[in-house]
Write a protein that holds these residues in place. Structure first.
Motif, PDB file in Angstrom:
ATOM      1  N   LEU B  79     -41.168  33.633 -41.751  1.00  0.00           N
ATOM      2  CA  LEU B  79     -41.448  34.513 -42.881  1.00  0.00           C
ATOM      3  C   LEU B  79     -42.029  35.821 -42.353  1.00  0.00           C
ATOM      4  N   ASP B  80     -41.335  36.923 -42.614  1.00  0.00           N
ATOM      5  CA  ASP B  80     -41.805  38.203 -42.089  1.00  0.00           C
ATOM      6  C   ASP B  80     -42.987  38.755 -42.878  1.00  0.00           C
ATOM      7  N   CYS B 104     -46.991  39.302 -42.412  1.00  0.00           N
ATOM      8  CA  CYS B 104     -47.503  40.588 -42.880  1.00  0.00           C
ATOM      9  C   CYS B 104     -47.764  40.498 -44.378  1.00  0.00           C
ATOM     10  N   LEU B 121     -39.898  46.009 -54.056  1.00  0.00           N
ATOM     11  CA  LEU B 121     -40.337  46.458 -52.731  1.00  0.00           C
ATOM     12  C   LEU B 121     -39.873  45.493 -51.651  1.00  0.00           C
ATOM     13  N   ALA B 123     -37.153  43.693 -51.784  1.00  0.00           N
ATOM     14  CA  ALA B 123     -35.706  43.894 -51.628  1.00  0.00           C
ATOM     15  C   ALA B 123     -35.407  45.125 -50.778  1.00  0.00           C
ATOM     16  N   THR B 124     -36.190  46.212 -50.946  1.00  0.00           N
ATOM     17  CA  THR B 124     -35.935  47.403 -50.119  1.00  0.00           C
ATOM     18  C   THR B 124     -36.242  47.106 -48.652  1.00  0.00           C
ATOM     19  N   LEU B 125     -37.249  46.277 -48.384  1.00  0.00           N
ATOM     20  CA  LEU B 125     -37.576  45.931 -46.997  1.00  0.00           C
ATOM     21  C   LEU B 125     -36.430  45.165 -46.337  1.00  0.00           C
ATOM     22  N   ASP B 127     -33.117  45.013 -47.678  1.00  0.00           N
ATOM     23  CA  ASP B 127     -31.899  45.824 -47.817  1.00  0.00           C
ATOM     24  C   ASP B 127     -31.861  46.948 -46.787  1.00  0.00           C
ATOM     25  N   GLY B 128     -33.014  47.554 -46.507  1.00  0.00           N
ATOM     26  CA  GLY B 128     -33.090  48.653 -45.548  1.00  0.00           C
ATOM     27  C   GLY B 128     -33.072  48.190 -44.098  1.00  0.00           C
ATOM     28  N   TYR B 130     -35.401  46.349 -42.525  1.00  0.00           N
ATOM     29  CA  TYR B 130     -36.710  46.289 -41.865  1.00  0.00           C
ATOM     30  C   TYR B 130     -37.175  44.862 -41.621  1.00  0.00           C
ATOM     31  N   MET B 131     -36.749  43.955 -42.487  1.00  0.00           N
ATOM     32  CA  MET B 131     -37.206  42.566 -42.394  1.00  0.00           C
ATOM     33  C   MET B 131     -36.076  41.615 -42.752  1.00  0.00           C
TER      34      MET B 131
END
Lengths: 354, 354
Positions: B79-80, B104, B121, B123-125, B127-128, B130-131
C-alpha cells in the motif's frame, strides 16, 4: 527507521510545476524576527481590524491568497483550484476563505505540515495535466490556536519552557505550468527584475505517521522531530542525495529543542545536517525578545518563511536547490485529554531554479 | 448558478484507476436500514468494545482499511498511501488510524464529502503515475459527533425535526492501476465469482464552496443542497451528460428535506432527477423506526453506501455508470457560535464498469 524493507515515499514531478508567486502576511512579533523584512505584509495589530481572532485569521488567509494571485497576475477566473488547510477545528479558516473564490476547493489537513501537503497535492494536479493554476495556502493565529488548544488568553497562563508559540501568519503559493524552458530564451534579454528566476517543484517525499510516544502537548518539537527524521531519511534515500546537495533545508516548526533532536536523530543514522539547515520555528521570532518559548509553531510558520525568504533566495538565484520540510503534530485536545500520544507527520518538497 | 462564464470543474482520469475493493462497517441502526444486508460488518454495539466512542470510531476505520486491503489482496508493504479524513477536530480518527499503516498519509478535510474528496485525490495519484495502490477512507460516529458538535449525550436533548442523525460507519476503497484490459481476456474464463466486474473512475467534478446563507445547524440538508446542485450542474455541463445517462446518482447525506430541495433547485435549471437518484442520508436508516430525523449524515454515511450497495451493483453489472456525489457542510461549532452561515461543498466522482 533503518529497516530492511523500505518503501519509496518519493514522487517525481515530470513536468516540474512552477511556483509563479508567493505571498506572506504576518503579525507584529513575526515582523521583528530574522525574516521580518522579507514578508510582504506585517500587520500592526494581530486582530487585523476584525471583531474576533478567527475572523482575523480568515481575513489574513484571504489577503495572502489574493496577494499571491496578484503577484502572479492570476485573476479569479483563471484560478482552477485552491488547496488549503489550517489548525482550527474543521479547518474553518480555509473553507471560509475559499468561499470568496470562484475556484474548486480541496481541503487538506496536516496540522503544521499543511503548506507542504497542499503543495504536493497541488503539484500533482498540475504535473498530471488536470489543472493549469492552483493556489496552495495555509494560516495560523496565536490567539485562535491558544484558546482552542490550550487556555483562554484571559487567564494569562505561564508557558512551559519547552512550549512553542503559534505563529500569526498566512501564506499562499500559486502553482502553474512550467513554461519557462520555451519562453526563457526570448525573455532573458528583456527581464530587468531582480527576482527573475522561476522556482519549480521537482519531487516530494510524503510522510508516514510517526509516533514515539511523546504525550506532552507542551513539547511538540520532541513529538515531531522523529517524523522529520523519518521523512528526511526517506527523501535522501529515495533521491540518492545528502544534506550538502541542498542550499537550504528548512524544517517547519520543530523549534529550538526539536531541531536539536532532529540533528541528533540524523547523526545516529550517519547523516550530518550542516549550515544549509535551519528550522523555521527556531528562526521566525527574535527569541531574545519573545522569551519563554522554543520558537514558533503553526502551519503559518513554515508557510510564511517559504513564501518570503526562501522563495526570494530562489528567485534571486542565491539558493538553487531547496528542501522544504513542513512538520505537523496530529493531535487534538480530545486525543490529549484521553491520554493519547502525539502522532506526527512530515512532508518534504524539493524546489529548484536553473 | 447559470452565469455567463462557467469554469470547467471536471477532471478526466486518462488511465481510469480501478476500485480494487471496498469495505464498510456500520452500527446497529444502520444495519436495520435499506442497505443493512449489503454492509460487510454490522456492529452489535456502537462502542465496539472500546472505552470511548472516539476509540471506537478509530477502531472502525482501522477495521475498514484492513478489511478493504484484505479483499483487494493488498498487504501493508504494497500500500503506497492512505488518504483519509473525518469529522472530528484535527481529523484524529484518520491520523491515528493511519499510524498503524506503513504507508504515506495524506489527510483531507471535506466534512461529509470526505469519501469523494479522498477518491478524487487518490485517483489523480494513481492516474498520474505517482503511485500504484492507495486507500481512500473515512469514518463518522453518532456519539463522537453529537458531543463534539451538539450536546453531551447524557442530556438526552430532543431533536429538531429538520436535523439529521450522524451515521456510525467507516468505509474504505482501495484504488489501483486499471490492468483489466490486458488481463481480462485471459482471466475471463477462470473467474467464477459473482462479483466479477472491476469498477473504475472515469472523471470527477470538484466542488466550489457554496453558501446560501443558511445558518441553522439543525438543517444541514438545506445548507448543502445548493452546493450539490452547483456541482451536479457543473458535472452535467462539463461531461455533456444528463441524469438519465446514469444508472445511479447517489448524493451523500442531504437527508429527506435536502434531497427534495436539490430536486427543486435542479428542476429550476431544467434538469429532472429521475428514479436513478437517491440520497444516501435519506435511505441509510429505516426512518419509520428512527423517528424525528431527516436521515443520516456524516462522512461515513455516503462512504458506507458506496462501499457496499453501490460497489456491488457495479461489480455485478447491475449498474454500469454511477455518479457518486458526497456533500459536506464546512461549519464548526465556533463558526456557528460566532453567527456565521454554513458554507458547503460537493465533490462528484463518476464510476463505471464495462
Amino acid at each position: 527507521m533503518s529497516s530492511a524493507e523500505q518503501k519509496n515515499q518519493t514522487i517525481i514531478f515530470k513536468n516540474k510545476p512552477a511556483i509563479l508567486a508567493g505571498y506572506s502576511i504576518v503579525g507584529p512579533y513575526e515582523g521583528e524576527g530574522r525574516f521580518g523584512t522579507c514578508f510582504d505584509y506585517v500587520m500592526k495589530h494581530d486582530r487585523f481590524n476584525e471583531i474576533s481572532y478567527e475572523r482575523a485569521e480568515r481575513k489574513m488567509l484571504e489577503h495572502a491568497i489574493f496577494g499571491a494571485m496578484d503577484k502572479a497576475h492570476i485573476n479569479n477566473p483563471d484560478l482552477d483550484a485552491i488547496l488549503a488547510g489550517d489548525l482550527l477545528n474543521q479547518i474553518i479558516t480555509s473553507s471560509f476563505a475559499a468561499r470568496c473564490l470562484d475556484a474548486c476547493y480541496l481541503g487538506v489537513f496536516g496540522a503544521c505540515s499543511a503548506m507542504s501537503l497542499s503543495l504536493i497535492l497541488g503539484a500533482t494536479l498540475i504535473d498530471g495535466g488536470y489543472m493549469n493554476t492552483v493556489a496552495c495556502a495555509t494560516a495560523s493565529h496565536f490567539s485562535t490556536a491558544e484558546r482552542q488548544f490550550r487556555f483562554p488568553l484571559e487567564l494569562g497562563n505561564q508557558r512551559i519552557p519547552t512550549s512553542q508559540w503559534t505563529v500569526t501568519a498566512a501564506a499562499c503559493s500559486i502553482l502553474g505550468k512550467n513554461e519557462k524552458k520555451s519562453e526563457n530564451s526570448e525573455k532573458k534579454g528583456k527581464e530587468k527584475d531582480e527576482l527573475n528566476k522561476i522556482p519549480y517543484l521537482t519531487c516530494a517525499t510524503i510522510g508516514k505517521v510517526v509516533d514515539y510516544g511523546i504525550s506532552d502537548v507542551n513539547n511538540m518539537g520532541a513529538a515531531m522531530a522523529p517524523s522529520a527524521a523519518s521523512t528526511l531519511l526517506a527523501h535522501f534515500r529515495g533521491t540518492k542525495t545528502k544534506p550538502s546537495d541542498y542550499d537550504i533545508i528548512a524544517t517547519g516548526d520543530l523549534g529550538k529543542l526539536g531541531a536539536r533532536i532532529l540533528r541528533t536523530l540524523l547523526e545516529n543514522e550517519g547523516i550530518e545536517l550542516g549550515a544549509e539547515f535551519f528550522d523555521c520555528g527556531e528562526e521566525i521570532f527574535n527569541l531574545s525578545k519573545l522569551k519563554g518559548t522554543m520558537g514558533g509553531s503553526g502551519p503559518g510558520c513554515s508557510a510564511a518563511v517559504l513564501n518570503s525568504y526562501i522563495l526570494s533566495q530562489l528567485q534571486k538565484g542565491e539558493a538553487k536547490r531547496v528542501l522544504f520540510v513542513a512538520t505537523g503534530a496530529l493531535l487534538s485536545p480530545t486525543s490529549s485529554q484521553q491520554g493519547h500520544s502525539i502522532p506526527s507527520i512530515t512532508h518534504a518538497v524539493e524546489i529548484r531554479v536553473d
